[in-house]
Design a protein around this motif. Structure first.
Motif, short mmCIF file in Angstrom:
data_model
loop_
_atom_site.label_atom_id
_atom_site.label_comp_id
_atom_site.label_asym_id
_atom_site.label_seq_id
_atom_site.Cartn_x
_atom_site.Cartn_y
_atom_site.Cartn_z
N GLU A 1 37.64 21.49 -32.03
CA GLU A 1 37.63 20.10 -32.52
C GLU A 1 36.72 19.23 -31.68
O GLU A 1 36.10 18.30 -32.20
N ASP A 2 36.65 19.51 -30.38
CA ASP A 2 35.76 18.70 -29.54
C ASP A 2 34.34 19.27 -29.49
O ASP A 2 33.59 19.01 -28.56
N LYS A 3 33.99 20.05 -30.51
CA LYS A 3 32.61 20.52 -30.72
C LYS A 3 32.08 21.40 -29.59
O LYS A 3 30.94 21.30 -29.15
N GLN A 4 32.96 22.23 -29.10
CA GLN A 4 32.53 23.24 -28.13
C GLN A 4 32.53 24.59 -28.84
O GLN A 4 33.41 24.87 -29.66
N LEU A 5 31.54 25.42 -28.54
CA LEU A 5 31.53 26.76 -29.12
C LEU A 5 32.61 27.61 -28.48
O LEU A 5 32.71 27.67 -27.25
N ILE A 6 33.40 28.25 -29.32
CA ILE A 6 34.44 29.16 -28.86
C ILE A 6 33.95 30.57 -29.18
O ILE A 6 33.47 30.82 -30.28
N GLN A 7 34.05 31.47 -28.22
CA GLN A 7 33.58 32.85 -28.43
C GLN A 7 34.77 33.79 -28.40
O GLN A 7 35.54 33.79 -27.45
N LYS A 8 34.87 34.63 -29.45
CA LYS A 8 35.98 35.59 -29.50
C LYS A 8 35.43 37.00 -29.65
O LYS A 8 34.59 37.24 -30.52
N PRO A 9 35.93 37.92 -28.83
CA PRO A 9 35.48 39.31 -28.99
C PRO A 9 35.79 39.78 -30.41
O PRO A 9 36.85 39.45 -30.94
N ILE A 10 34.89 40.53 -31.05
CA ILE A 10 35.17 40.97 -32.42
C ILE A 10 36.43 41.84 -32.44
O ILE A 10 36.67 42.67 -31.55
N GLN A 11 37.20 41.65 -33.51
CA GLN A 11 38.47 42.38 -33.71
C GLN A 11 38.27 43.90 -33.69
O GLN A 11 39.14 44.64 -33.25
N GLU A 12 37.12 44.36 -34.20
CA GLU A 12 36.89 45.81 -34.33
C GLU A 12 37.01 46.53 -33.00
O GLU A 12 37.27 47.74 -32.96
N PHE B 1 36.74 36.23 -20.95
CA PHE B 1 36.97 35.16 -21.91
C PHE B 1 38.14 34.33 -21.40
O PHE B 1 39.24 34.85 -21.22
N VAL B 2 37.89 33.06 -21.13
CA VAL B 2 38.90 32.19 -20.54
C VAL B 2 39.51 31.32 -21.64
O VAL B 2 38.77 30.72 -22.44
N ASN B 3 40.84 31.24 -21.65
CA ASN B 3 41.55 30.39 -22.62
C ASN B 3 41.02 30.59 -24.04
O ASN B 3 40.52 29.66 -24.68
N ASP B 4 41.13 31.83 -24.51
CA ASP B 4 40.74 32.19 -25.88
C ASP B 4 39.30 31.85 -26.21
O ASP B 4 38.99 31.44 -27.33
N GLY B 5 38.44 32.00 -25.23
CA GLY B 5 37.00 31.91 -25.49
C GLY B 5 36.38 30.53 -25.32
O GLY B 5 35.23 30.32 -25.70
N ARG B 6 37.10 29.60 -24.71
CA ARG B 6 36.48 28.28 -24.44
C ARG B 6 35.39 28.40 -23.38
O ARG B 6 34.42 27.65 -23.40
N GLU B 7 35.58 29.31 -22.46
CA GLU B 7 34.54 29.61 -21.47
C GLU B 7 34.40 31.13 -21.39
O GLU B 7 35.39 31.84 -21.53
N VAL B 8 33.19 31.58 -21.15
CA VAL B 8 32.97 33.02 -21.01
C VAL B 8 32.05 33.25 -19.81
O VAL B 8 31.09 32.50 -19.60
N PHE B 9 32.38 34.27 -19.04
CA PHE B 9 31.52 34.71 -17.93
C PHE B 9 31.08 36.14 -18.24
O PHE B 9 31.92 37.02 -18.36
N SER B 10 29.77 36.36 -18.33
CA SER B 10 29.25 37.72 -18.57
C SER B 10 28.42 38.14 -17.37
O SER B 10 27.51 37.42 -16.98
#
Ligand code: FRU
Length: 489
Positions: A329-340, A449-458
């Motif tokens: 909602e606050d226009k941040q990209l959320i990244q989620k690992p693909i379900q597969e 993936f931190v807090n369901d993908g709000r931040e990601v460290f790779s």
């Protein structure tokens, strides 16, 4: 002439692939569920598309690395984004308009024809550059026929650093963004349009001076709709580090807003980093038949080869896992690992409600080097807590993920992560009583993936094979490990 040259270059490439394959596959650092080049050098993901029910992923590829710098396109396809089939080289830099490499580009479905748009890179003896946006098509999804350049000249005011076309269709019209630089050395993204994908017309600068002084070159733009917004990904080069921001050699980030397709202008919010880790660049997205906007990036950076230990073993670099993008909602990209990726899960172990107080613990069955780990913390009265992975006391190795409550910062510390890497990367989190860490380890990589993908460290890491322990720690108080789940992958 060019046919002979193509054959010569392909023989050289395929010889290198054949000669080095065993050596590469025997390297412990080779990843188990990430895309890598079969041998040699990989950088940007290219031509990522789902076509006839299969995902195609090409990549910048130099099979004879480090002998020369000539870039081909390697090619994989997959039905599930998890298991990838290696295909023959898609593009070989054999023509006059690509003598120094088939540079990055994208794929699109042109009325049922799988089509590539890429950049032909040419340099003369003095290092002067020419650049061409070129088309290639395939009937069988394996062999590509080059159609040659469709853009040969750069518009006035821009240099020949002009590359990485990303093409899409909207309301029956083709659009394309290109990364470039002005003659005053400011990074820019340009929007083009076309009715037939062959004749292109400049619309304008997508994001120009709004960001102020923001680097001398912008590479690999990608523009797409997400929800009711437009998102532009790009890679600014030459942005100064600012505290914990912009610490890598080049940056990867995005802006969210609305694109005016008539003028090319995008009204947008602040630039945000896509990833907080050490190794992330050149993200490319596609949309699939489930409506998912899927992103894959290069888990590496240009010009820092010495940081990647596998280069000793005739290969270098890998991709990230595929991630689904959503907009908060606050226009941040959320990244989620693909379900597969869940299809890889084995040897499940779980724990719940373990309170640790000023201590460091290990848990039976929670360890490994090819692992998925989800940990939910309930924050009590505490100064700092976290997880250490790839630990070994004998090897003096550990990779530390910690959350410090004094300044609300989460950190990834790879000072003891093995061969050739060190340093720390950090970002702020919002105040919250809970923290969820979702971690993917794969031999020489870590994606957090931190807090369901709000931040990601790779990041890439290079611990020894037997550094496999995982530890949970609490400093200055207690934290509840409300839920821990682990799988081998
Ligand atoms: C980004 C990039 C692109 C270019 C390609 C060359 O990593 O520099 O701009 O097309 O890599 O390999």
């Amino acid at each position: 002439m060019s046919k002979e040259k193509k054959e010569r270059l392909l023989i050289k490439a395929n010889k290198a692939i054949k000669e080095n394959r065993d050596k590469v596959e025997n390297d412990y650092y080779r990843l188990r569920y990430h895309v890598m080049a079969p041998v040699g050098w990989l950088n940007d993901p290219n031509g990522f598309i789902q076509f006839n029910g299969e995902y195609h992923l090409c990549h910048q590829f130099n099979p004879v690395y480090p002998e020369d710098k000539l870039i081909y396109w390697g090619h994989y396809k997959s039905k599930d984004l998890v298991h990838w089939e290696e295909l023959p080289i898609a593009l070989t830099p054999s023509e006059w308009y690509e003598t120094h490499g088939c540079y990055s580009g994208s794929a699109f479905d042109n009325d049922g024809v799988l089509t590539l748009m890429y950049t032909g890179n040419v340099k003369d003896e003095e290092g002067n550059r020419e650049t061409y946006q070129c088309l290639a098509i395939t009937e069988d999804g394996i062999n590509f026929e080059k159609l040659g350049p469709v853009i040969e000249n750069q518009p006035q005011g821009y240099t020949r650093h002009f590359r990485d076309p990303k093409v899409w269709k909207k309301d029956g019209v083709w659009y394309m963004v290109i990364g470039t630089q002005t003659v005053d050395l400011a990074g820019r993204v340009l929007l083009y349009k076309s009715n037939n994908s062959k004749e292109w017309q400049l619309v304008g600068e997508v994001v120009g001076s709004q960001l102020g002084d923001f680097g001398y070159m912008w590479e690999c733009p990608d523009l797409f709709e997400l929800g009711d917004k437009d998102v532009l990904l790009f890679l600014p080069q030459g942005v100064e580090a600012k505290g914990h921001l912009y610490n890598n050699i080049y940056q990867a980030g995005y802006v969210v807003g609305e694109l005016d397709y008539e003028t090319g202008i995008m009204e947008h919010g602040d630039f945000k980093e896509l990833d907080r880790g050490f190794d992330f660049y050149a993200a490319q997205t596609t949309i699939d038949d489930k409506g998912r906007r899927i992103m894959i990036a290069w888990m590496g950076l240009p010009e820092e080869d010495e940081n990647y230990a596998e280069r000793e073993n005739a290969w270098i670099h890998c991709m990230t896992i595929p991630r689904v993008l959503e907009l908060s909602e606050d226009k941040q990209l959320i990244q989620k690992p693909i379900q597969e990726l869940k299809t890889l899960r084995e040897n499940y172990r779980a724990y719940s409600n373990i309170v640790i107080n000023n201590q460091e613990i290990e848990l039976e069955g929670i360890s490994g080097d090819v692992v998925e780990l989800i940990v939910e913390f309930e924050i009590e009265d505490i100064e700092e807590f976290g997880i250490k992975v790839r630990c070994s006391a004998e090897n003096n190795e550990e990779t530390v993920i910690s959350y410090n409550l004094a300044d609300n910062k989460i950190s990834l510390d790879r000072d003891k992560s093995g061969v050739g890497v060190k340093g720390i990367r950090q970002c702020y989190l919002e105040d919250n009583n809970n923290l969820k860490l979702h971690l993917f380890l794969d031999r020489s990589s870590l994606e957090l993936f931190v807090n369901d993908g709000r931040e990601v460290f790779s990041s890439r890491i290079y611990p020894k094979k037997d550094s496999r322990s995982i530890k949970f720690f609490a400093i200055g108080g207690s934290v509840n490990l409300r839920k821990i789940e682990k799988w081998d992958l």
